[in-house]
Design an enzyme around this catalytic site. Sequence first.
Site, PDB file in Angstrom:
ATOM      1  N   LYS A 193      -3.242 -12.207   9.340  1.00  0.00           N
ATOM      2  CA  LYS A 193      -3.086 -11.122   8.366  1.00  0.00           C
ATOM      3  C   LYS A 193      -3.073 -11.687   6.950  1.00  0.00           C
ATOM      4  O   LYS A 193      -2.484 -12.746   6.696  1.00  0.00           O
ATOM      5  CB  LYS A 193      -1.785 -10.378   8.683  1.00  0.00           C
ATOM      6  CG  LYS A 193      -1.528  -9.113   7.894  1.00  0.00           C
ATOM      7  CD  LYS A 193      -0.255  -8.460   8.412  1.00  0.00           C
ATOM      8  CE  LYS A 193       0.136  -7.220   7.650  1.00  0.00           C
ATOM      9  NZ  LYS A 193       1.387  -6.622   8.192  1.00  0.00           N
TER      10      LYS A 193
ATOM     11  N   SER B 259       5.019  -2.370  11.979  1.00  0.00           N
ATOM     12  CA  SER B 259       3.726  -2.834  11.473  1.00  0.00           C
ATOM     13  C   SER B 259       2.960  -3.754  12.407  1.00  0.00           C
ATOM     14  O   SER B 259       1.798  -4.059  12.151  1.00  0.00           O
ATOM     15  CB  SER B 259       3.906  -3.526  10.115  1.00  0.00           C
ATOM     16  OG  SER B 259       4.147  -2.574   9.112  1.00  0.00           O
TER      17      SER B 259
ATOM     18  N   SER C  28       1.279  -1.898   9.163  1.00  0.00           N
ATOM     19  CA  SER C  28       0.393  -2.444   8.151  1.00  0.00           C
ATOM     20  C   SER C  28      -0.588  -3.478   8.683  1.00  0.00           C
ATOM     21  O   SER C  28      -1.548  -3.831   8.002  1.00  0.00           O
ATOM     22  CB  SER C  28       1.221  -3.069   7.017  1.00  0.00           C
ATOM     23  OG  SER C  28       1.985  -4.177   7.497  1.00  0.00           O
TER      24      SER C  28
END
Length: 521
Positions: free
Chosen positions: A106, A211, A187
């Site tokens: 990420k 997330s 996210s």
Amino acid sequence: MKKIFLATAVSLLALAPAAAMPPPLPPVEDKDAATLQAEMQAGALHDELVTTLYLDRITKLDDYGPTLGAVIATFPDAMSEAKRLYDERAAGKLRGPLHGIPILIKDNIEAKGPVPTTAGSLALKDNITGRDAPIVARLRDAGAVILGKTNLSEWANIRSGDSTSGWSAVGGLTRNPHALDRNSCGSSAGSGAAVAASLAPLAIGTETDGSITCPAAINGIVGFKPTVGLVSRTFIVPISHSQDTAGPMALTVRDAAVLLGVIAGSDPADPATAEADARKVDYAAKLRPDALKGKRIGVLRDRIGGRADIAALFDAALKAMEGAGATIVEIKGSKAGQDELGGAELEVLMTELKADMATYLASLPAKDGPKTLADLIAFNKAQPEELRWFDQSLFELAETKGGLDSPAYIEAKAKAARLAGAEGIDRLLAANTADFLVGVTNGPAWTTDLVNGDHYTGPSVSQMPAVAGYPHLTVPMGAVEGLPIGLSIIGSKWSDADVLAAGYVYEQASRKRVTPTYRPH
């Protein structure tokens, strides 16, 4: 979507005799890391070819074709790393089950190289730190190929209460590979969509509250949020030191367990991880087919929502667990006493965001650039692209908060921990003599709407384990109209191995993961 960097794949044409047609590329769709490793060990694949195949797939599916928007950047040295690992394998040196396996991380996690760590924001578009987060260093030592960075909800979805999950100013919008008009949740949207679409067999996400688990479930893969303190957060763009953690996202529970075993461990720079080395075990070795025998499963029936089709999937999952030897215990009133949890959590997140972000920004090697949350707010006001779709109301709220010594914060932190932990998960487990809690991770993915923001109204069980810092696993439970639904398994603090083992038994008994179809709507 343009990549910041795109590594050049090795041309198979160049390797073939001039008069011969090259052989067809072997497929990697739906192949987990364990399968890839077995094929490399058997000589059916090799490390360079595996990395080539995933880079090729990123080009075809992420940049063109469905244009998923899951990958912000690939690393230009990915192929040379794969070549080095291939040479090691040929020399008889195998670093472990991740040797030669590509992984995406990420884009709020730092990694050495010419690719910036942006958290999706233009304010950090030049944030090349030259540092590996400790979890990335562990991945390299284990032989993983750091393939690239995944898109995310900008600033890990903490900028606005009216945001669209999966969108960032740097990466654009991540689409759900099961239905391109649907949201990929956040996210860790890019990590979830990328693994589902086999742009890499593994990815790292981060979670503060939902997330990892939401995008994993929405995209139909496995996601695991570990106990907070099991995995280092150093050199990861923060929200909250009380709740932040990185964790594995994978096609299978076994792959997630292997990946957790690599990234878990103590880090002197992160005091929360002081116990990690002592608590860490061989998570993959703990995956046993009889792990649910004699276990009591507490059912969060009042948190599954009102849809009959989801209830049917959930009931089938419970039957599968019961068939594997578990006793099912229906819990009544799991939400009792939880009314003030949301307010306490928000106070903690806003206060820690202001403090933790300033600490992180001040640590960056570059002398220029934002150094405080106030700097980020000012930057966004000056950049029309940043505020085009939604505001920064949460940033502005956080900026009004006091420091970590403020009475309001100290009171909220104690209340949140008590309501989610001692009076939440711990109480429910003890009162029902249960080993785990299970619920529905998510409802079906909603249609993406950049103008109006998210309109997610489905079930969610992420808050209690997120605030308490306890382990939370999601495993595919099937689909509604082709849209994946996840089964959540939640345990007590440091019960990570047991939670993964329970999920493994369910996964093997059900096998409900569905392959994306990339349908337009």
